[in-house]
Design a protein around this motif. Structure first.
Motif, PDB file in Angstrom:
ATOM      1  N   ALA A  78      50.345-120.198 -73.999  1.00 36.42           N
ATOM      2  CA  ALA A  78      51.730-119.808 -74.257  1.00 36.42           C
ATOM      3  C   ALA A  78      52.224-118.805 -73.217  1.00 36.42           C
ATOM      4  CB  ALA A  78      51.853-119.221 -75.664  1.00 36.42           C
ATOM      5  N   ALA A  79      51.360-117.837 -72.864  1.00 30.90           N
ATOM      6  CA  ALA A  79      51.748-116.853 -71.854  1.00 30.90           C
ATOM      7  C   ALA A  79      51.910-117.518 -70.490  1.00 30.90           C
ATOM      8  CB  ALA A  79      50.714-115.734 -71.787  1.00 30.90           C
ATOM      9  N   ALA A  80      51.053-118.486 -70.181  1.00 33.05           N
ATOM     10  CA  ALA A  80      51.147-119.194 -68.903  1.00 33.05           C
ATOM     11  C   ALA A  80      52.464-119.953 -68.800  1.00 33.05           C
ATOM     12  CB  ALA A  80      49.967-120.154 -68.741  1.00 33.05           C
ATOM     13  N   ARG A  81      52.873-120.596 -69.873  1.00 33.27           N
ATOM     14  CA  ARG A  81      54.146-121.322 -69.856  1.00 33.27           C
ATOM     15  C   ARG A  81      55.321-120.370 -69.661  1.00 33.27           C
ATOM     16  NH1 ARG A  81      51.318-124.111 -73.829  1.00 33.27           N
ATOM     17  NH2 ARG A  81      52.349-122.964 -75.527  1.00 33.27           N
ATOM     18  N   ALA A  82      55.211-119.157 -70.245  1.00 32.78           N
ATOM     19  CA  ALA A  82      56.273-118.165 -70.064  1.00 32.78           C
ATOM     20  C   ALA A  82      56.353-117.698 -68.608  1.00 32.78           C
ATOM     21  CB  ALA A  82      56.042-116.974 -70.994  1.00 32.78           C
ATOM     22  N   VAL A  83      55.191-117.483 -67.991  1.00 30.84           N
ATOM     23  CA  VAL A  83      55.159-117.093 -66.578  1.00 30.84           C
ATOM     24  C   VAL A  83      55.781-118.196 -65.721  1.00 30.84           C
ATOM     25  CG1 VAL A  83      53.646-116.651 -64.609  1.00 30.84           C
ATOM     26  CG2 VAL A  83      53.189-115.530 -66.800  1.00 30.84           C
ATOM     27  N   GLN A  84      55.411-119.438 -65.990  1.00 38.54           N
ATOM     28  CA  GLN A  84      55.963-120.568 -65.243  1.00 38.54           C
ATOM     29  C   GLN A  84      57.486-120.614 -65.391  1.00 38.54           C
ATOM     30  OE1 GLN A  84      54.828-124.413 -66.750  1.00 38.54           O
ATOM     31  NE2 GLN A  84      56.307-125.504 -65.465  1.00 38.54           N
ATOM     32  N   ALA A  85      57.959-120.503 -66.628  1.00 40.60           N
ATOM     33  CA  ALA A  85      59.399-120.595 -66.874  1.00 40.60           C
ATOM     34  C   ALA A  85      60.152-119.479 -66.166  1.00 40.60           C
ATOM     35  CB  ALA A  85      59.670-120.556 -68.379  1.00 40.60           C
ATOM     36  N   TRP A  86      59.604-118.272 -66.174  1.00 45.36           N
ATOM     37  CA  TRP A  86      60.283-117.157 -65.513  1.00 45.36           C
ATOM     38  C   TRP A  86      60.345-117.381 -64.003  1.00 45.36           C
ATOM     39  CZ3 TRP A  86      59.050-113.513 -61.804  1.00 45.36           C
ATOM     40  CH2 TRP A  86      59.954-112.449 -61.667  1.00 45.36           C
ATOM     41  N   LEU A  87      59.254-117.833 -63.411  1.00 41.46           N
ATOM     42  CA  LEU A  87      59.249-118.094 -61.969  1.00 41.46           C
ATOM     43  C   LEU A  87      60.285-119.163 -61.615  1.00 41.46           C
ATOM     44  CD1 LEU A  87      55.396-118.036 -61.278  1.00 41.46           C
ATOM     45  CD2 LEU A  87      57.071-116.360 -60.467  1.00 41.46           C
ATOM     46  N   GLU A  88      60.351-120.190 -62.435  1.00 41.41           N
ATOM     47  CA  GLU A  88      61.366-121.230 -62.193  1.00 41.41           C
ATOM     48  C   GLU A  88      62.770-120.644 -62.303  1.00 41.41           C
ATOM     49  OE1 GLU A  88      58.794-125.101 -63.719  1.00 41.41           O
ATOM     50  OE2 GLU A  88      60.135-124.053 -65.119  1.00 41.41           O
ATOM     51  N   GLY A  89      62.953-119.711 -63.223  1.00 42.26           N
ATOM     52  CA  GLY A  89      64.244-119.063 -63.369  1.00 42.26           C
ATOM     53  C   GLY A  89      64.632-118.207 -62.177  1.00 42.26           C
ATOM     54  N   GLN A  90      63.648-117.802 -61.398  1.00 39.86           N
ATOM     55  CA  GLN A  90      63.909-117.031 -60.175  1.00 39.86           C
ATOM     56  C   GLN A  90      64.239-117.936 -58.999  1.00 39.86           C
ATOM     57  OE1 GLN A  90      63.979-113.565 -60.638  1.00 39.86           O
ATOM     58  NE2 GLN A  90      63.730-114.465 -62.683  1.00 39.86           N
ATOM     59  N   GLY A  91      64.253-119.243 -59.241  1.00 35.02           N
ATOM     60  CA  GLY A  91      64.607-120.175 -58.179  1.00 35.02           C
ATOM     61  C   GLY A  91      63.436-120.708 -57.386  1.00 35.02           C
ATOM     62  N   THR A 167      60.467-110.829 -54.809  1.00 27.80           N
ATOM     63  CA  THR A 167      60.295-110.226 -56.120  1.00 27.80           C
ATOM     64  C   THR A 167      58.860-109.759 -56.286  1.00 27.80           C
ATOM     65  OG1 THR A 167      61.932-111.767 -57.023  1.00 27.80           O
ATOM     66  CG2 THR A 167      60.565-110.561 -58.606  1.00 27.80           C
ATOM     67  N   VAL A 168      58.688-108.572 -56.886  1.00 27.98           N
ATOM     68  CA  VAL A 168      57.358-108.041 -57.189  1.00 27.98           C
ATOM     69  C   VAL A 168      57.240-107.884 -58.698  1.00 27.98           C
ATOM     70  CG1 VAL A 168      55.776-106.091 -56.929  1.00 27.98           C
ATOM     71  CG2 VAL A 168      57.152-106.857 -54.974  1.00 27.98           C
ATOM     72  N   VAL A 169      56.202-108.484 -59.259  1.00 26.84           N
ATOM     73  CA  VAL A 169      55.900-108.343 -60.683  1.00 26.84           C
ATOM     74  C   VAL A 169      54.760-107.349 -60.811  1.00 26.84           C
ATOM     75  CG1 VAL A 169      55.118-109.506 -62.780  1.00 26.84           C
ATOM     76  CG2 VAL A 169      56.618-110.705 -61.165  1.00 26.84           C
ATOM     77  N   VAL A 170      54.958-106.312 -61.608  1.00 23.70           N
ATOM     78  CA  VAL A 170      53.975-105.242 -61.764  1.00 23.70           C
ATOM     79  C   VAL A 170      53.228-105.424 -63.078  1.00 23.70           C
ATOM     80  CG1 VAL A 170      53.602-102.752 -61.890  1.00 23.70           C
ATOM     81  CG2 VAL A 170      55.383-103.674 -60.385  1.00 23.70           C
ATOM     82  N   VAL A 171      51.910-105.456 -62.983  1.00 18.19           N
ATOM     83  CA  VAL A 171      51.039-105.654 -64.138  1.00 18.19           C
ATOM     84  C   VAL A 171      50.347-104.335 -64.475  1.00 18.19           C
ATOM     85  CG1 VAL A 171      48.995-106.901 -65.000  1.00 18.19           C
ATOM     86  CG2 VAL A 171      50.658-108.062 -63.506  1.00 18.19           C
ATOM     87  N   SER A 172      50.184-104.069 -65.761  1.00 20.72           N
ATOM     88  CA  SER A 172      49.408-102.919 -66.230  1.00 20.72           C
ATOM     89  C   SER A 172      48.100-103.412 -66.845  1.00 20.72           C
ATOM     90  CB  SER A 172      50.191-102.130 -67.281  1.00 20.72           C
ATOM     91  OG  SER A 172      51.374-101.590 -66.724  1.00 20.72           O
ATOM     92  N   PRO A 173      47.033-102.588 -66.819  1.00 22.58           N
ATOM     93  CA  PRO A 173      45.754-103.025 -67.399  1.00 22.58           C
ATOM     94  C   PRO A 173      45.856-103.443 -68.856  1.00 22.58           C
ATOM     95  CG  PRO A 173      45.447-101.043 -66.088  1.00 22.58           C
ATOM     96  CD  PRO A 173      46.926-101.259 -66.192  1.00 22.58           C
ATOM     97  N   SER A 203      61.595-104.526 -58.612  1.00 22.40           N
ATOM     98  CA  SER A 203      60.352-104.976 -59.245  1.00 22.40           C
ATOM     99  C   SER A 203      60.555-105.077 -60.758  1.00 22.40           C
ATOM    100  CB  SER A 203      59.215-104.012 -58.931  1.00 22.40           C
ATOM    101  OG  SER A 203      59.479-102.712 -59.437  1.00 22.40           O
ATOM    102  N   VAL A 204      59.716-105.906 -61.375  1.00 23.39           N
ATOM    103  CA  VAL A 204      59.840-106.150 -62.807  1.00 23.39           C
ATOM    104  C   VAL A 204      58.456-106.110 -63.433  1.00 23.39           C
ATOM    105  CG1 VAL A 204      59.766-108.647 -62.414  1.00 23.39           C
ATOM    106  CG2 VAL A 204      60.696-107.771 -64.548  1.00 23.39           C
ATOM    107  N   ARG A 205      58.378-105.556 -64.614  1.00 29.42           N
ATOM    108  CA  ARG A 205      57.106-105.463 -65.331  1.00 29.42           C
ATOM    109  C   ARG A 205      56.756-106.816 -65.963  1.00 29.42           C
ATOM    110  NH1 ARG A 205      53.599-100.975 -64.832  1.00 29.42           N
ATOM    111  NH2 ARG A 205      54.873 -99.357 -63.877  1.00 29.42           N
ATOM    112  N   LEU A 206      55.450-107.080 -66.078  1.00 22.93           N
ATOM    113  CA  LEU A 206      55.010-108.355 -66.635  1.00 22.93           C
ATOM    114  C   LEU A 206      55.532-108.561 -68.044  1.00 22.93           C
ATOM    115  CD1 LEU A 206      53.340-110.954 -66.352  1.00 22.93           C
ATOM    116  CD2 LEU A 206      51.359-109.682 -67.205  1.00 22.93           C
ATOM    117  N   GLY A 207      55.615-107.480 -68.837  1.00 23.07           N
ATOM    118  CA  GLY A 207      56.127-107.624 -70.193  1.00 23.07           C
ATOM    119  C   GLY A 207      57.522-108.218 -70.223  1.00 23.07           C
ATOM    120  N   VAL A 209      58.777-110.104 -67.838  1.00 27.00           N
ATOM    121  CA  VAL A 209      58.625-111.484 -67.374  1.00 27.00           C
ATOM    122  C   VAL A 209      58.284-112.399 -68.540  1.00 27.00           C
ATOM    123  CG1 VAL A 209      57.131-113.019 -66.017  1.00 27.00           C
ATOM    124  CG2 VAL A 209      57.995-110.888 -65.010  1.00 27.00           C
ATOM    125  N   LEU A 210      57.315-111.982 -69.342  1.00 25.45           N
ATOM    126  CA  LEU A 210      56.891-112.807 -70.476  1.00 25.45           C
ATOM    127  C   LEU A 210      58.016-112.952 -71.500  1.00 25.45           C
ATOM    128  CD1 LEU A 210      53.284-111.356 -70.918  1.00 25.45           C
ATOM    129  CD2 LEU A 210      53.896-113.607 -70.021  1.00 25.45           C
TER     130      LEU A 210
END
Length: 578
Positions: A78-91, A167-173, A203-207, A209-210
């Motif tokens: 489910a998280a992978a599909r959200a990442v994919q959809a967001w990237l597609e939304g960025q063009g 675009t830079v996506v920032v991830v936290s541990p 930049s945007v946080r992963l949260g 993005v999801l």
């Protein structure tokens, strides 16, 4: 350059009678019972299809674990599909490059799988890169998006000028950990090491993005077998970095090859559990852990910092596991921790090593402590990576890299490109579906690496036994020539590593006016009283005189790659002071 590639489909053919196969592929007779000579190339899935199949089949199983928090396969999907959809939304369009700069944190698999599901190309980046190194990789790959752990945001900030990153996506541990993630992030930032300050506009946080991605529907999977799935940078041991183009076909083939070879030796009465200590941005862990273990429905226990041996040992103590992948230096470091012997190894079924030569002293100690032998294999970034592997049912480590995996051909060739006979040394050359499509934007480098008949030249000196068992002698470029005699650093290192006062050792050649090159050993001592005289005496018992190091230099540490492979090149170019 277009994303569609033409390589990666070659491989051993099943035509010919038994006599022909015995002559051209003698290793097949040594295969474990039931292991097929070929994988079904016509049925190879793309990596998104492989991922979706694992998510559907193992939906309720835990897929990944970090700091005690688990995600199921369904949650990862489910998280992978959200990442994919967001990237597609960025063009982003299929074939666009997305760089990943993270250690093994909980978010790694969802992000990796999301990028692959979108048909985008993954650019794996070492988080320990300097701004210069990161800038080179980003500029060369043309990455449009960078996903980076916040701990390395300052490096990204310095590297971005002059790149195509939009675009830079920032991830936290603690991302994807829910409430537990708040504590993990607090500990990461405040207790262990503060996150260096950085400011990346836009930049945007992963949260976020999801959250945004879950409100969009991802596109149907559009990836095709010959699309480039990964730009895998290589060259850390040989010089100039260049990216191997690994197609979906290349990597999926290697997953299936490894699955056919290793899968039957993991118990099917319980889901496998693997300690994922080697970084997933390295090709060995990428295929053998992230993708193969997902294909097998395993739980991957993520180790964010494998250099923290006490923490790694503590994790292994609290989690019975069935598999681990290693490099020699990691195995050695674990064995030297006093609590390693207290770990429960009763469930351990596979300990697979690659990346560098396993030393006999380390292999013997590993078997004595764990009760399981190290199963050594061999591969390169250019081969996705696995080429050969020992049978998983060996009783003890044997110093060989094993047999070619299914659908793989090897040829040992002399300096003129002619095949040599069994027992003769030559350059190891490889052909199979896992071989790269070429180097990204470097056709000249590709031409130099490939033979006219489609074999990849590895640059490694090898010898094949009559039954097809392969041994690596050494790197062609690392060989030392002493008064006309060949000296192979691996052999000298193996002898010296058996001395009880030696923790680690690396051997190189140094120009010498009298004999051409002199053998020099860099040694990290286990015992401070160990000196050159003692090591020379030890070497005399196992080496002919011209192979014995002329000089011993004692150092605090040896230069290594991100997975712990010792960099002989760095010792030659900028030797540490003893």
């Amino acid at each position: 350059m277009a994303n569609r590639a033409t390589g990666g489909r070659g491989g051993a053919k099943s035509t010919g009678d038994a006599a022909d196969l015995a002559a051209t592929r003698p290793w097949l007779a040594a295969y474990p019972a039931g292991t097929a000579a070929e994988i079904d190339l016509a049925a190879l899935p793309t990596l998104p299809a492989l991922i979706d199949a694992a998510v559907a089949r193992f939906a309720a199983r835990p897929a990944t674990e970090s700091f005690g928090k688990r995600l199921t396969y369904a949650e990862v999907g489910a998280a992978a599909r959200a990442v994919q959809a967001w990237l597609e939304g960025q063009g982003l369009r299929p074939g666009d490059r997305v760089a990943l700069m993270m250690p093994n944190v909980l978010a790694y698999l969802p992000v990796l799988f999301g990028v692959l599901r979108g048909g985008f190309t993954v650019v794996n980046v070492n988080p320990l890169y300097t701004p210069r190194e990161l800038g080179v990789a980003l500029a060369d790959s043309g990455a449009r998006v960078l996903v980076v752990l916040e701990n390395f945001g300052h490096t990204a900030q310095a590297a971005l000028p002059g790149t195509a990153v939009e675009t830079v996506v920032v991830v936290s541990p603690g991302d994807l950990m829910g409430a537990k993630g708040l504590l993990v992030n607090f500990v990461s930032r405040r207790v262990k090491k503060a996150v260096p300050a950085f400011a990346i506009p836009g930049s945007v946080r992963l949260g976020r993005v999801l959250g945004a991605g879950r409100r969009r529907a991802p596109s149907a999977i559009a990836a095709r077998p010959d699309d480039v799935a990964f730009l895998q940078y290589t060259g850390g041991t040989t010089g100039v970095a260049k990216a191997a183009m690994l197609t979906h076909c290349c990597v999926a083939a290697n997953v299936m090859q490894c699955g056919a070879w290793l899968g039957p030796f993991l118990s099917d009465d319980r889901p496998p559990v693997i300690i994922t200590a080697l970084p997933l941005y390295h090709i060995f862990a990428l295929t053998a852990s992230a993708l193969l273990m997902a294909h097998l429905g395993a739980l991957q226990v993520m180790i964010a910092n494998p250099r923290d041996i006490p923490a790694l040992v503590k994790t292994m103590q609290g989690r019975p596991f069935s598999a681990i992948i290693l490099v020699n230096t990691l195995a050695n470091a674990l064995l030297n921790h006093p609590d390693f012997k207290t770990i429960d190894f009763s469930k351990l079924e596979l300990a697979v090593a690659g990346g560098m030569a396993v030393q006999a002293a380390v292999a013997e100690r590993w078997k004595a402590v764990t009760g399981r032998p190290i199963v050594e294999g061999y591969g390169l970034s250019e081969t996705s990576p696995v080429v050969c592997c020992n049978r998983p049912d060996i009783a003890a480590w044997n110093g060989a890299i094993g047999y070619p995996v299914p659908s793989t051909e090897i040829s040992i060739r002399d300096a003129d490109g002619r095949p040599v006979g069994a027992g003769e040394q030559g350059e190891l050359c490889v052909r199979g579906p896992q071989v790269m499509a070429g180097y990204w934007r470097r056709p000249d480098e590709t031409a130099r690496t490939m033979t006219a008949d489609g074999f990849l030249r590895t640059g490694d000196i090898a010898v094949m036994a009559p039954d097809g068992l392969v041994r690596i002698v050494d790197r062609l470029k690392d060989m030392i020539l002493v008064s006309g005699f060949n000296v192979y650093p691996n052999e000298v290192e193996d002898v010296l590593a058996a001395h009880p006062g030696v923790l680690e050792v690396a051997v190189i050649g140094r120009p010498d006016p009298r004999c051409g090159e002199a053998v020099v050993a860099y040694v990290v001592r286990r015992d401070a009283s160990t000196d050159a005289e003692a090591l020379t005496a030890h070497a005399r018992a196992g080496l002919t005189p011209y192979k014995i190091p002329r000089e011993f230099i004692f150092v605090e540490a040896l230069p290594k790659t991100n997975v712990g492979k010792i960099l002989r090149r760095a010792l030659r170019e900028a030797p540490p002071v003893g």
